[in-house]
Write a protein that holds these residues in place. Structure first.
Motif, mmCIF file in Angstrom:
data_model
loop_
_atom_site.group_PDB
_atom_site.id
_atom_site.type_symbol
_atom_site.label_atom_id
_atom_site.label_comp_id
_atom_site.label_asym_id
_atom_site.label_seq_id
_atom_site.Cartn_x
_atom_site.Cartn_y
_atom_site.Cartn_z
ATOM 1 N N TYR A 238 14.974 2.072 -5.640
ATOM 2 C CA TYR A 238 13.584 2.297 -5.262
ATOM 3 C C TYR A 238 13.518 3.434 -4.254
ATOM 4 N N SER A 239 12.424 4.147 -4.277
ATOM 5 C CA SER A 239 12.132 5.122 -3.217
ATOM 6 C C SER A 239 11.690 4.356 -1.972
ATOM 7 N N ALA A 240 11.644 5.037 -0.850
ATOM 8 C CA ALA A 240 11.150 4.405 0.383
ATOM 9 C C ALA A 240 9.715 3.913 0.175
ATOM 10 N N GLU A 241 8.916 4.696 -0.540
ATOM 11 C CA GLU A 241 7.524 4.322 -0.791
ATOM 12 C C GLU A 241 7.441 3.051 -1.634
ATOM 13 N N ARG A 242 8.307 2.954 -2.641
ATOM 14 C CA ARG A 242 8.304 1.758 -3.502
ATOM 15 C C ARG A 242 8.723 0.528 -2.704
ATOM 16 N N HIS A 243 9.769 0.665 -1.872
ATOM 17 C CA HIS A 243 10.166 -0.461 -1.025
ATOM 18 C C HIS A 243 9.007 -0.883 -0.115
ATOM 19 N N ALA A 244 8.327 0.086 0.473
ATOM 20 C CA ALA A 244 7.205 -0.228 1.378
ATOM 21 C C ALA A 244 6.113 -0.988 0.635
ATOM 22 N N LYS A 245 5.816 -0.580 -0.609
ATOM 23 C CA LYS A 245 4.804 -1.272 -1.411
ATOM 24 C C LYS A 245 5.250 -2.685 -1.765
ATOM 25 N N GLU A 246 6.498 -2.830 -2.206
ATOM 26 C CA GLU A 246 7.023 -4.138 -2.619
ATOM 27 C C GLU A 246 7.115 -5.109 -1.440
ATOM 28 N N MET A 247 7.453 -4.579 -0.271
ATOM 29 C CA MET A 247 7.664 -5.412 0.912
ATOM 30 C C MET A 247 6.417 -6.176 1.316
ATOM 31 N N VAL A 248 5.242 -5.659 0.989
ATOM 32 C CA VAL A 248 4.000 -6.320 1.404
ATOM 33 C C VAL A 248 3.363 -7.170 0.303
ATOM 34 N N VAL A 249 4.021 -7.249 -0.867
ATOM 35 C CA VAL A 249 3.518 -8.119 -1.935
ATOM 36 C C VAL A 249 3.664 -9.568 -1.466
ATOM 37 N N GLU A 250 2.613 -10.346 -1.641
ATOM 38 C CA GLU A 250 2.539 -11.686 -1.048
ATOM 39 C C GLU A 250 3.725 -12.589 -1.371
ATOM 40 N N ASN A 251 4.174 -12.617 -2.615
ATOM 41 C CA ASN A 251 5.241 -13.558 -2.969
ATOM 42 C C ASN A 251 6.644 -12.939 -2.904
#
Length: 147
Positions: A32-45
């Motif tokens: 993942y890119s840093a941006e993708r990790h940042a997006k995934e990290m805040v997904v509720e589950n």
């Protein structure tokens, strides 16, 4: 070795990208890119867990909490292999799933060519329950009950 897992934070993301960059890691995951990790990290589950050996960040894992009793063990990446960090982190993650998330089934997928990971998962009690193809590569689905 004192392996500990903690809830990851945004400050860890660039280290995660670095952990995913070596060729021997990229052959088994889709980095993942840093941006993708940042997006995934805040997904509720979704739960990002940082792996520490004493006070040093040495890897991370991603879990997805599902309805019912299951947690998908989506990813584990450690910087230095062969020291038992991953195995100890998985054992800590099992406790986290059982005691913090109140889930008793952990499942994962692993490329058939990832002999090291399959060996470790089998050693830790994971069992295959199915398989499928992904881009002409066999993937094993494995599970473990931790109740």
């Amino acid at each position: 070795m004192a392996i500990k897992i903690t809830q990851a934070n945004e400050d860890d993301i660039y280290s995660f990208v670095e952990f995913e960059s070596p060729a021997d890691v990229r052959q088994y995951i889709i980095p993942y890119s840093a941006e993708r990790h940042a997006k995934e990290m805040v997904v509720e589950n979704t739960r990002y867990l940082s792996i520490y050996d004493d006070k040093e960040l040495v890897g991370f894992m991603i879990l997805v909490v599902e309805e019912g009793e299951s947690v998908e063990f989506r990813r584990i990446v450690v910087g230095e292999k062969g020291r038992g960090v991953g195995q100890n982190a998985i054992l800590a993650m099992e406790d986290y799933c059982r005691n913090t998330l109140n889930k008793n089934r952990i499942w994962l997928d692993v490329f058939e060519s990832n002999d090291r990971a399959i060996h470790i998962y089998n050693k830790l009690g994971f069992q295959s329950f199915s398989s499928c193809l992904f881009h002409n590569q066999r993937i094993w689905l494995m599970e473990k009950y931790v109740a």
